[in-house]
Design a protein around this motif. Structure first.
Motif, PDB file in Angstrom:
ATOM      1  N   THR A  35       0.844  -1.193   0.000  1.00  0.00           N
ATOM      2  CA  THR A  35       0.000   0.000   0.000  1.00  0.00           C
ATOM      3  C   THR A  35       0.883   1.248   0.000  1.00  0.00           C
ATOM      4  O   THR A  35       1.826   1.356   0.779  1.00  0.00           O
ATOM      5  CB  THR A  35      -0.901   0.010   1.239  1.00  0.00           C
ATOM      6  N   SER A  37       1.885   5.097   0.715  1.00  0.00           N
ATOM      7  CA  SER A  37       1.622   6.037   1.805  1.00  0.00           C
ATOM      8  C   SER A  37       2.080   7.429   1.402  1.00  0.00           C
ATOM      9  O   SER A  37       3.160   7.591   0.824  1.00  0.00           O
ATOM     10  CB  SER A  37       2.365   5.602   3.070  1.00  0.00           C
ATOM     11  N   ASP A  43      -0.733  13.899   3.194  1.00  0.00           N
ATOM     12  CA  ASP A  43      -2.083  13.354   3.044  1.00  0.00           C
ATOM     13  C   ASP A  43      -3.008  14.251   3.861  1.00  0.00           C
ATOM     14  O   ASP A  43      -3.040  14.180   5.079  1.00  0.00           O
ATOM     15  CB  ASP A  43      -2.141  11.907   3.538  1.00  0.00           C
ATOM     16  N   SER A  47      -8.419  11.003   6.779  1.00  0.00           N
ATOM     17  CA  SER A  47      -7.508  10.047   7.390  1.00  0.00           C
ATOM     18  C   SER A  47      -6.137  10.203   6.750  1.00  0.00           C
ATOM     19  O   SER A  47      -6.030  10.501   5.560  1.00  0.00           O
ATOM     20  CB  SER A  47      -8.018   8.616   7.185  1.00  0.00           C
ATOM     21  N   VAL A  48      -5.095   9.985   7.538  1.00  0.00           N
ATOM     22  CA  VAL A  48      -3.737  10.077   6.988  1.00  0.00           C
ATOM     23  C   VAL A  48      -3.412   8.870   6.119  1.00  0.00           C
ATOM     24  O   VAL A  48      -2.317   8.793   5.555  1.00  0.00           O
ATOM     25  CB  VAL A  48      -2.694  10.205   8.116  1.00  0.00           C
ATOM     26  N   GLU A  49      -4.374   7.957   5.984  1.00  0.00           N
ATOM     27  CA  GLU A  49      -4.159   6.761   5.177  1.00  0.00           C
ATOM     28  C   GLU A  49      -5.138   6.658   4.008  1.00  0.00           C
ATOM     29  O   GLU A  49      -5.224   5.615   3.366  1.00  0.00           O
ATOM     30  CB  GLU A  49      -4.283   5.511   6.056  1.00  0.00           C
ATOM     31  N   ASP A  50      -5.888   7.735   3.725  1.00  0.00           N
ATOM     32  CA  ASP A  50      -6.891   7.633   2.654  1.00  0.00           C
ATOM     33  C   ASP A  50      -6.341   8.002   1.277  1.00  0.00           C
ATOM     34  O   ASP A  50      -7.046   7.899   0.279  1.00  0.00           O
ATOM     35  CB  ASP A  50      -8.134   8.468   2.973  1.00  0.00           C
ATOM     36  N   ARG A  51      -5.075   8.464   1.225  1.00  0.00           N
ATOM     37  CA  ARG A  51      -4.417   8.801  -0.045  1.00  0.00           C
ATOM     38  C   ARG A  51      -5.226   9.819  -0.848  1.00  0.00           C
ATOM     39  O   ARG A  51      -5.284   9.766  -2.066  1.00  0.00           O
ATOM     40  CB  ARG A  51      -4.147   7.532  -0.867  1.00  0.00           C
ATOM     41  N   GLU A 140      -5.068   0.406  -3.400  1.00  0.00           N
ATOM     42  CA  GLU A 140      -3.973   0.740  -2.485  1.00  0.00           C
ATOM     43  C   GLU A 140      -2.772   1.344  -3.199  1.00  0.00           C
ATOM     44  O   GLU A 140      -1.873   1.880  -2.562  1.00  0.00           O
ATOM     45  CB  GLU A 140      -3.526  -0.502  -1.709  1.00  0.00           C
TER      46      GLU A 140
END
Length: 300
Positions: A35, A37, A43, A47-51, A140
């Protein structure tokens, strides 16, 4: 998959096994990319992970086997793709990649940086090994650039604008209903700009306000408590962190629950014809009445 060596034999039975120059390798296994990052606060989404980001030059990392050639492409609305120009390969490069060698092993870290601003849209990343196998692109391995501000048109106070006009955004209704039309999926904020205080949305039954999005494309804000006198600003943010432009005069309403007051008693001046010049008795049928109070009042 594997390594193959050619062996040749003549009609007399003489045979020779090829050396390294007569060997070739078959490899059909696709490389796998982890995935991706967006690091270093690039970002900007919920969320800091939603790209999802409004940062036009995000910093991207992922891991995979060493020795891959990495490419970034933009996905067009018709789902076709366009490779972005890469440093040391193309003219006018937009991005560069730190590509570890094959000796770094299976868990090698790659990093992508951009030399030019990206435009809004969906982007995907893939790697290619020395045999020409390309990694599969899943969600991802994608990221979205969204740098467009949402539009907040003029708000209205639905059935709760008590001002001189029902559109002047001036009210003494302590629980006004605020309505505006905008794109779906926004987060709504409310701030008392007189006191520089942010109102809190209702969470688990506790908070200052709530809002809904209707099938007609409207947001409706409901107050969970009485508001104090002051100026209140409504603003919105999308999932990428973009906020509407402020200061256009469309996003502020005034709450005024303080009754006006007379700062002085009335004065008829020379129109007071009573025994005293301040007894407010006169026989003049069109007297001039003077008093002091705040500006902007209606007098009846």
């Amino acid at each position: 998959d594997g390594r193959y060596t050619l062996t040749i034999e003549d009609d007399a039975g003489n045979q020779i096994v090829g050396t390294s120059e007569q060997r070739f390798e078959i490899e059909t296994e696709k490389p796998v990319i982890s995935t991706t990052s967006l690091i270093n606060n690039t970002d900007s989404g919920n969320s800091v992970e939603d790209r999802l980001t409004n940062v036009l030059r995000p910093e991207i990392t992922f891991t995979s086997e060493g020795g891959l050639r990495v490419f970034v492409q933009k996905v067009n609305p018709d789902q076709t793709t366009m490779l972005l120009p890469k440093l040391n390969i193309d003219d006018n490069p937009i991005y560069s990649v730190v590509e570890p060698s094959i000796e770094n092993g299976e868990n090698s870290e790659y990093s992508i940086s951009f030399q030019s601003d990206l435009t809004d849209g969906l982007y995907s990343i893939f790697g290619e090994d020395d045999a020409g196998n390309k990694s599969i692109i899943n969600d991802e391995q994608t990221f979205i650039i969204d740098n467009s501000q949402p539009t907040l048109p003029r708000i209205i106070l639905r059935n709760t604008d008590s001002g001189k006009s029902d559109t002047d955004l001036n009210t003494n209704n302590t629980r006004p209903e605020v309505v505006f039309a905008a794109e779906e999926g926004l987060t709504v904020y409310l701030e008392n700009i007189t006191t520089s205080t942010s109102l809190q949305p209702i969470v688990s039954g506790s908070g200052d306000f709530s809002y809904v999005y209707t099938p007609e494309g409207n947001y409706i804000i409901f107050m969970n408590r009485d508001l104090e006198t002051g100026d209140y600003r409504v603003f919105v943010r999308d999932d990428a962190g973009n906020q509407n432009e402020e200061g256009l005069g469309n996003d502020v309403f005034r709450m005024d629950v303080t009754a006006p007051s007379f700062e002085t008693s009335i004065d008829l001046g020379d129109f007071d014809k009573g025994r005293s010049n301040n007894d407010k008795i006169t026989n003049i049928v069109r007297p001039e009445v003077v008093f002091k109070s705040e500006e902007g009042l209606s007098v009846n």
